[in-house]
Design a protein around this motif. Sequence first.
Motif, PDB file in Angstrom:
ATOM      1  N   GLU A 130      10.339 -34.854   8.007  1.00  0.00           N
ATOM      2  CA  GLU A 130      11.622 -35.423   8.377  1.00  0.00           C
ATOM      3  C   GLU A 130      12.689 -34.366   8.598  1.00  0.00           C
ATOM      4  OE1 GLU A 130      13.774 -37.996   5.546  1.00  0.00           O
ATOM      5  OE2 GLU A 130      13.682 -39.518   7.123  1.00  0.00           O
ATOM      6  N   ASP A 131      12.538 -33.224   7.936  1.00  0.00           N
ATOM      7  CA  ASP A 131      13.555 -32.196   8.088  1.00  0.00           C
ATOM      8  C   ASP A 131      13.390 -31.371   9.366  1.00  0.00           C
ATOM      9  OD1 ASP A 131      11.291 -30.867   7.336  1.00  0.00           O
ATOM     10  OD2 ASP A 131      12.126 -29.971   5.519  1.00  0.00           O
ATOM     11  N   ASP A 132      12.312 -31.597  10.127  1.00  0.00           N
ATOM     12  CA  ASP A 132      12.189 -30.905  11.409  1.00  0.00           C
ATOM     13  C   ASP A 132      11.644 -31.795  12.521  1.00  0.00           C
ATOM     14  OD1 ASP A 132       9.559 -31.107  10.629  1.00  0.00           O
ATOM     15  OD2 ASP A 132       9.190 -28.965  10.507  1.00  0.00           O
ATOM     16  N   GLY A 133      11.501 -33.104  12.272  1.00  0.00           N
ATOM     17  CA  GLY A 133      11.022 -34.015  13.318  1.00  0.00           C
ATOM     18  C   GLY A 133      11.347 -35.467  13.016  1.00  0.00           C
ATOM     19  N   PRO A 134      12.627 -35.827  12.818  1.00  0.00           N
ATOM     20  CA  PRO A 134      12.960 -37.203  12.420  1.00  0.00           C
ATOM     21  C   PRO A 134      12.754 -38.208  13.540  1.00  0.00           C
ATOM     22  CG  PRO A 134      14.967 -35.965  12.862  1.00  0.00           C
ATOM     23  CD  PRO A 134      13.823 -34.980  12.957  1.00  0.00           C
ATOM     24  N   ASN A 135      12.049 -39.317  13.243  1.00  0.00           N
ATOM     25  CA  ASN A 135      11.838 -40.423  14.192  1.00  0.00           C
ATOM     26  C   ASN A 135      11.082 -40.007  15.445  1.00  0.00           C
ATOM     27  OD1 ASN A 135      15.192 -41.020  13.368  1.00  0.00           O
ATOM     28  ND2 ASN A 135      13.526 -42.240  12.545  1.00  0.00           N
ATOM     29  N   THR A 136      10.327 -38.930  15.374  1.00  0.00           N
ATOM     30  CA  THR A 136       9.663 -38.415  16.573  1.00  0.00           C
ATOM     31  C   THR A 136       8.255 -38.997  16.696  1.00  0.00           C
ATOM     32  OG1 THR A 136       9.083 -36.434  15.289  1.00  0.00           O
ATOM     33  CG2 THR A 136      11.017 -36.303  16.707  1.00  0.00           C
ATOM     34  N   ASP A 137       8.177 -40.323  16.867  1.00  0.00           N
ATOM     35  CA  ASP A 137       6.895 -40.978  17.093  1.00  0.00           C
ATOM     36  C   ASP A 137       6.188 -40.353  18.296  1.00  0.00           C
ATOM     37  OD1 ASP A 137       8.144 -42.583  15.234  1.00  0.00           O
ATOM     38  OD2 ASP A 137       7.451 -44.449  16.118  1.00  0.00           O
ATOM     39  N   LEU A 171      -1.438 -40.697  32.032  1.00  0.00           N
ATOM     40  CA  LEU A 171      -0.998 -39.418  31.497  1.00  0.00           C
ATOM     41  C   LEU A 171      -2.249 -38.619  31.188  1.00  0.00           C
ATOM     42  CD1 LEU A 171       1.813 -40.564  29.012  1.00  0.00           C
ATOM     43  CD2 LEU A 171       1.967 -40.186  31.477  1.00  0.00           C
ATOM     44  N   ASP A 172      -2.368 -37.424  31.786  1.00  0.00           N
ATOM     45  CA  ASP A 172      -3.639 -36.713  31.726  1.00  0.00           C
ATOM     46  C   ASP A 172      -3.404 -35.221  31.505  1.00  0.00           C
ATOM     47  OD1 ASP A 172      -6.238 -35.801  32.076  1.00  0.00           O
ATOM     48  OD2 ASP A 172      -6.644 -37.140  33.756  1.00  0.00           O
ATOM     49  N   GLN A 173      -3.882 -34.713  30.357  1.00  0.00           N
ATOM     50  CA  GLN A 173      -3.936 -33.278  30.057  1.00  0.00           C
ATOM     51  C   GLN A 173      -2.580 -32.632  29.783  1.00  0.00           C
ATOM     52  OE1 GLN A 173      -6.975 -32.041  29.563  1.00  0.00           O
ATOM     53  NE2 GLN A 173      -7.805 -34.009  30.219  1.00  0.00           N
ATOM     54  N   VAL A 174      -1.506 -33.274  30.095  1.00  0.00           N
ATOM     55  CA  VAL A 174      -0.202 -32.640  29.970  1.00  0.00           C
ATOM     56  C   VAL A 174       0.149 -32.417  28.496  1.00  0.00           C
ATOM     57  CG1 VAL A 174       1.170 -34.770  29.868  1.00  0.00           C
ATOM     58  CG2 VAL A 174       2.129 -32.710  30.936  1.00  0.00           C
ATOM     59  N   GLN A 175       0.982 -31.419  28.232  1.00  0.00           N
ATOM     60  CA  GLN A 175       1.467 -31.136  26.882  1.00  0.00           C
ATOM     61  C   GLN A 175       2.878 -31.693  26.732  1.00  0.00           C
ATOM     62  OE1 GLN A 175       0.585 -27.083  25.360  1.00  0.00           O
ATOM     63  NE2 GLN A 175      -0.228 -26.695  27.418  1.00  0.00           N
ATOM     64  N   VAL A 176       3.094 -32.426  25.644  1.00  0.00           N
ATOM     65  CA  VAL A 176       4.390 -33.054  25.379  1.00  0.00           C
ATOM     66  C   VAL A 176       4.931 -32.453  24.080  1.00  0.00           C
ATOM     67  CG1 VAL A 176       5.565 -35.231  24.902  1.00  0.00           C
ATOM     68  CG2 VAL A 176       3.683 -35.164  26.557  1.00  0.00           C
ATOM     69  N   ARG A 177       6.182 -31.999  24.114  1.00  0.00           N
ATOM     70  CA  ARG A 177       6.676 -31.217  22.990  1.00  0.00           C
ATOM     71  C   ARG A 177       8.126 -31.585  22.637  1.00  0.00           C
ATOM     72  NH1 ARG A 177       5.524 -25.302  24.368  1.00  0.00           N
ATOM     73  NH2 ARG A 177       7.506 -25.350  25.480  1.00  0.00           N
ATOM     74  N   ASP A 178       8.376 -31.757  21.363  1.00  0.00           N
ATOM     75  CA  ASP A 178       9.724 -31.801  20.782  1.00  0.00           C
ATOM     76  C   ASP A 178      10.653 -32.821  21.418  1.00  0.00           C
ATOM     77  OD1 ASP A 178       9.340 -29.961  18.745  1.00  0.00           O
ATOM     78  OD2 ASP A 178       9.776 -28.256  20.037  1.00  0.00           O
ATOM     79  N   GLY A 179      10.181 -34.077  21.514  1.00  0.00           N
ATOM     80  CA  GLY A 179      11.118 -35.134  21.853  1.00  0.00           C
ATOM     81  C   GLY A 179      12.160 -35.272  20.751  1.00  0.00           C
ATOM     82  N   ALA A 180      13.413 -35.568  21.118  1.00  0.00           N
ATOM     83  CA  ALA A 180      14.457 -35.729  20.111  1.00  0.00           C
ATOM     84  C   ALA A 180      14.346 -37.076  19.415  1.00  0.00           C
ATOM     85  CB  ALA A 180      15.834 -35.593  20.756  1.00  0.00           C
ATOM     86  N   PHE A 181      13.613 -38.001  20.004  1.00  0.00           N
ATOM     87  CA  PHE A 181      13.339 -39.315  19.415  1.00  0.00           C
ATOM     88  C   PHE A 181      11.868 -39.590  19.720  1.00  0.00           C
ATOM     89  CE2 PHE A 181      14.020 -44.085  19.421  1.00  0.00           C
ATOM     90  CZ  PHE A 181      14.314 -44.181  18.070  1.00  0.00           C
ATOM     91  N   TRP A 182      11.470 -40.818  20.016  1.00  0.00           N
ATOM     92  CA  TRP A 182      10.079 -41.074  20.360  1.00  0.00           C
ATOM     93  C   TRP A 182       9.697 -40.239  21.577  1.00  0.00           C
ATOM     94  CZ3 TRP A 182      10.346 -47.158  20.410  1.00  0.00           C
ATOM     95  CH2 TRP A 182      10.667 -47.603  19.125  1.00  0.00           C
ATOM     96  N   ASN A 183       8.471 -39.733  21.572  1.00  0.00           N
ATOM     97  CA  ASN A 183       8.041 -38.880  22.678  1.00  0.00           C
ATOM     98  C   ASN A 183       7.628 -39.689  23.901  1.00  0.00           C
ATOM     99  OD1 ASN A 183       7.772 -35.794  21.803  1.00  0.00           O
ATOM    100  ND2 ASN A 183       7.384 -37.071  20.013  1.00  0.00           N
ATOM    101  N   ILE A 184       6.764 -40.674  23.709  1.00  0.00           N
ATOM    102  CA  ILE A 184       6.274 -41.502  24.818  1.00  0.00           C
ATOM    103  C   ILE A 184       6.431 -42.958  24.412  1.00  0.00           C
ATOM    104  CG2 ILE A 184       4.280 -42.139  26.229  1.00  0.00           C
ATOM    105  CD1 ILE A 184       3.181 -39.299  25.665  1.00  0.00           C
TER     106      ILE A 184
END
Length: 553
Positions: free
Chosen positions: A233-240, A199-212
């Motif tokens: 927690e009120d705007d990103g729950p469980n978003t590892d 994974l190189d340079q890419v932007q990862v945004r707003d996974g509903a659960f874990w991102n990667i």
Amino acid sequence: MQGNHPKQHVRGLRSVADRKLLLLICLAIVAPGCQSELREPPPVASSAPAADSSPAFDTDLPLFSVIDFGATGDGVTLETDALQRAIDAAARAGGGTVYFPAGNYRSGTLQLKENLSLYLGPGSTLSGSTDLKDYHPEKTHLLYAEDADHISICGPGVIDGNGPRFWDNGRLEKWLKGEIELSRTKEMIRFDRCSHIRLDQVQVRDGAFWNIAMGHCREIVIDGIRIRTGVYEDDGPNTDGINLWHCQRVAISNCDIVTGDDCIVVLGESRDVTITNCQLQTSETALMISGVENLTFSNSTIRDSGCGIGFRVWSEIVVDGVAIDNIVLSTSPRYQNGGTAIYLWSFPVYTETVIDDGQDLPPAGKIRNITISNMVATANGLVCVNGYPESPVEGLTLQNVRFTMFGGKQSEYNENPPYPYPIYGFHNASPYGMFFRYVDDLALRQVRVQWNEPERAEWGSALRCWQVNDLEITGFFGRHAAGSQQPTVSLKQVDRASIRDCRAEQGTGTFLELREGTRNVSLWGNDLSAAERPMDNQTEAAVFSDQNRLPEK
């Protein structure tokens, strides 16, 4: 827009020459490392460039533009089928690069294949659908791969999971109260049993659960990516940010991660992991370690976070060989009830409740051979270490560490920390200063402790060691909190302690307290002249003392 036919689309690639030229430009400028993960011909990938030469690419490398397979990039059309057709075409050709020109590509689940490079060009966004029916019924990921090797995801584009759309309209508040289940996608990017992943340079945004998330994978490179979710927690729950379990040979570098849960998690039987030059921020723990052999974490910052670095071990999990170096760390002022710089927790079972004395327990896990050096940390709790009587933490060293206790919380457990210690107590109940229990071979070298102002007497001691064997304290400088009747350093049931080259700070009452069960203590070359009382020995054990500077009478 000029229509959806590939030859008319302004983002389409109209000739083989166009495709080759564009590929060369974007790979050479933005992400030359991506292609190194593809296998060598025949017929797909170029050989990796030599370390001392300019990047060179095979002009016959297949390029598959998603526009040529029917994708529109209009942000409205569900593009899943078109995007998967491009991926499958690359797989049938033996591999290649699937290219996303500028545009917004709304999609459900996409399965990545072997020998594939997913390249998100400038201005492109792969956007997860907000309708769960658009995803695989069992694998509700945006991108996933199973049993596939040599896969890269790279480029300056964005992968967006649209997480907040799954908990808006009051659903999150109801879920936090336990009133409803929160229906949402699973890990946004998921790899299982894969190797040679990049994974190189890419932007990862707003996974509903874990991102990667990666499980049972090996040969992983994650470089220069940016992850953004809500921080609390009120705007990103469980978003590892990045979760790895049973992974080997992992290199994470130059990443900027802001998440609502742990930034990086390494667990299970992982091994040979390096993390360097990263910036981390989270409402939970920036780096969580729950099972690894050989891990380094270096040259990084942790800012405004719930906790800094955590170790959680239970049920025969092993952490063996961790070196943490050159870290600047701060916990968030928002956490008036928590924020611990470093914690280590070991117990036979993962529990948040009290264990009955007669309850049968499995063998405990092990934490051993841990070194933390060259750190500056500001936190509401400094260090909280709890081993297990039959499986103590073994070989823990803190060297050249400067702590500042921020003092934003009230800790109900500071005076008498319970055992077993609550696993979630590190936010709202960890001791204020440094606390170590059930440790064999503990070395504290050149450690400084200072308190934020105004100081409170309840903060108590700077350092407490209980049930510790083979303790070395060298070059310690600090004192108890102002107004406290507690000693600066307190030892309880400690066997074989060497205290040397330490200095009592001005305003020190009692510097060293020896409580019940402590024995075999040596004091050598300490400057205790600023202490009203150098030592309070509450035991009958003799103390070897030599060449210490004591207060003038």
